[in-house]
Scaffold this motif. Structure first.
Motif, PDB file in Angstrom:
ATOM      1  N   THR A 107      -0.067 -20.665  40.646  1.00 54.98           N
ATOM      2  CA  THR A 107      -0.531 -22.047  40.548  1.00 54.98           C
ATOM      3  C   THR A 107      -1.307 -22.313  39.256  1.00 54.98           C
ATOM      4  OG1 THR A 107      -1.700 -23.814  41.690  1.00 54.98           O
ATOM      5  CG2 THR A 107      -2.709 -21.670  41.767  1.00 54.98           C
ATOM      6  N   ARG A 108      -1.189 -23.545  38.785  1.00 55.03           N
ATOM      7  CA  ARG A 108      -1.937 -23.956  37.609  1.00 55.03           C
ATOM      8  C   ARG A 108      -3.079 -24.885  38.014  1.00 55.03           C
ATOM      9  NH1 ARG A 108       1.020 -23.229  32.589  1.00 55.03           N
ATOM     10  NH2 ARG A 108       3.002 -22.253  33.090  1.00 55.03           N
ATOM     11  N   ALA A 109      -3.253 -25.056  39.325  1.00 52.79           N
ATOM     12  CA  ALA A 109      -4.270 -25.978  39.815  1.00 52.79           C
ATOM     13  C   ALA A 109      -5.676 -25.430  39.606  1.00 52.79           C
ATOM     14  CB  ALA A 109      -4.046 -26.263  41.291  1.00 52.79           C
ATOM     15  N   GLY A 110      -5.780 -24.147  39.391  1.00 53.02           N
ATOM     16  CA  GLY A 110      -7.075 -23.575  39.055  1.00 53.02           C
ATOM     17  C   GLY A 110      -7.870 -23.088  40.248  1.00 53.02           C
ATOM     18  N   ARG A 111      -9.112 -22.832  39.977  1.00 55.98           N
ATOM     19  CA  ARG A 111     -10.018 -22.222  40.942  1.00 55.98           C
ATOM     20  C   ARG A 111     -10.241 -23.094  42.176  1.00 55.98           C
ATOM     21  NH1 ARG A 111     -11.731 -17.131  41.934  1.00 55.98           N
ATOM     22  NH2 ARG A 111     -13.737 -17.171  42.932  1.00 55.98           N
ATOM     23  N   GLU A 112     -10.302 -24.406  41.986  1.00 59.46           N
ATOM     24  CA  GLU A 112     -10.568 -25.304  43.110  1.00 59.46           C
ATOM     25  C   GLU A 112      -9.472 -25.196  44.173  1.00 59.46           C
ATOM     26  OE1 GLU A 112     -10.799 -30.054  43.904  1.00 59.46           O
ATOM     27  OE2 GLU A 112     -11.670 -29.307  42.038  1.00 59.46           O
ATOM     28  N   TYR A 169      -7.414 -22.716  44.560  1.00 58.16           N
ATOM     29  CA  TYR A 169      -7.492 -21.358  45.097  1.00 58.16           C
ATOM     30  C   TYR A 169      -8.529 -21.299  46.215  1.00 58.16           C
ATOM     31  CZ  TYR A 169      -8.893 -16.509  45.546  1.00 58.16           C
ATOM     32  OH  TYR A 169      -9.227 -15.297  46.059  1.00 58.16           O
ATOM     33  N   GLU A 170      -9.678 -21.908  46.009  1.00 54.52           N
ATOM     34  CA  GLU A 170     -10.729 -21.908  47.022  1.00 54.52           C
ATOM     35  C   GLU A 170     -10.282 -22.659  48.276  1.00 54.52           C
ATOM     36  OE1 GLU A 170     -13.460 -20.148  47.148  1.00 54.52           O
ATOM     37  OE2 GLU A 170     -13.205 -19.332  45.138  1.00 54.52           O
ATOM     38  N   GLN A 171      -9.525 -23.743  48.107  1.00 57.93           N
ATOM     39  CA  GLN A 171      -9.005 -24.473  49.257  1.00 57.93           C
ATOM     40  C   GLN A 171      -8.046 -23.597  50.065  1.00 57.93           C
ATOM     41  OE1 GLN A 171      -7.169 -27.907  47.554  1.00 57.93           O
ATOM     42  NE2 GLN A 171      -9.082 -29.110  47.511  1.00 57.93           N
ATOM     43  N   ILE A 172      -7.174 -22.924  49.374  1.00 55.60           N
ATOM     44  CA  ILE A 172      -6.215 -22.036  50.043  1.00 55.60           C
ATOM     45  C   ILE A 172      -6.944 -20.902  50.745  1.00 55.60           C
ATOM     46  CG2 ILE A 172      -4.327 -20.408  49.646  1.00 55.60           C
ATOM     47  CD1 ILE A 172      -3.444 -22.281  47.334  1.00 55.60           C
ATOM     48  N   LYS A 173      -7.927 -20.338  50.075  1.00 51.30           N
ATOM     49  CA  LYS A 173      -8.696 -19.245  50.653  1.00 51.30           C
ATOM     50  C   LYS A 173      -9.412 -19.705  51.925  1.00 51.30           C
ATOM     51  CE  LYS A 173     -12.546 -16.205  49.509  1.00 51.30           C
ATOM     52  NZ  LYS A 173     -13.549 -15.882  48.496  1.00 51.30           N
ATOM     53  N   THR A 174      -9.997 -20.904  51.901  1.00 46.22           N
ATOM     54  CA  THR A 174     -10.687 -21.444  53.067  1.00 46.22           C
ATOM     55  C   THR A 174      -9.719 -21.621  54.235  1.00 46.22           C
ATOM     56  OG1 THR A 174     -12.262 -22.581  51.651  1.00 46.22           O
ATOM     57  CG2 THR A 174     -12.087 -23.368  53.902  1.00 46.22           C
TER      58      THR A 174
END
Length: 114
Positions: free
Chosen positions: A19-24, A26-31
């Protein structure tokens, strides 16, 4: 079912890594992944897997180890070489039977969990 689960995990991992969406994002997916992980049905299956691993999965190596110890004890007993050989052969047969029973038990328990 396994194939579908593997596909979903693979797609999820590919998306996260690519993904190129970045850290934000990634954090959503992780949550979301943590929410799924903490769901009762998922944790129930985790508990079953842990219980299986601690109980029957160790039965086969334990039976093999106990059999090896039994053979060594039979060889180290007092007596003539012939009697030691007979004792070792008997202990080996008993050990092989125990390992066979443990393996059959493991196979049955794995088949029952499906």
């Amino acid at each position: 079912m396994r194939g579908k689960l593997g596909l979903v995990i693979g797609l999820g991992a590919g998306y996260v890594l690519g993904t190129r969406a970045g850290r934000e994002r990634y954090e959503q997916i992780k949550t979301q992944a943590l929410k799924v992980w903490n769901m009762d049905p998922v944790q129930e299956q985790v508990g079953k897997a842990k219980q299986f691993a601690t109980s029957s999965a160790m039965a086969l190596p334990r039976a093999a180890w106990n059999g090896a110890v039994g053979v060594v004890k039979a060889v180290n007993k007092q007596g003539t070489p012939g009697s030691k050989l007979d004792a070792a052969l008997g202990a080996t047969k008993d050990a092989a039977d125990d390992v066979k029973k443990a393996g059959e038990t493991d196979v049955t328990k794995v088949a029952d969990t499906k």
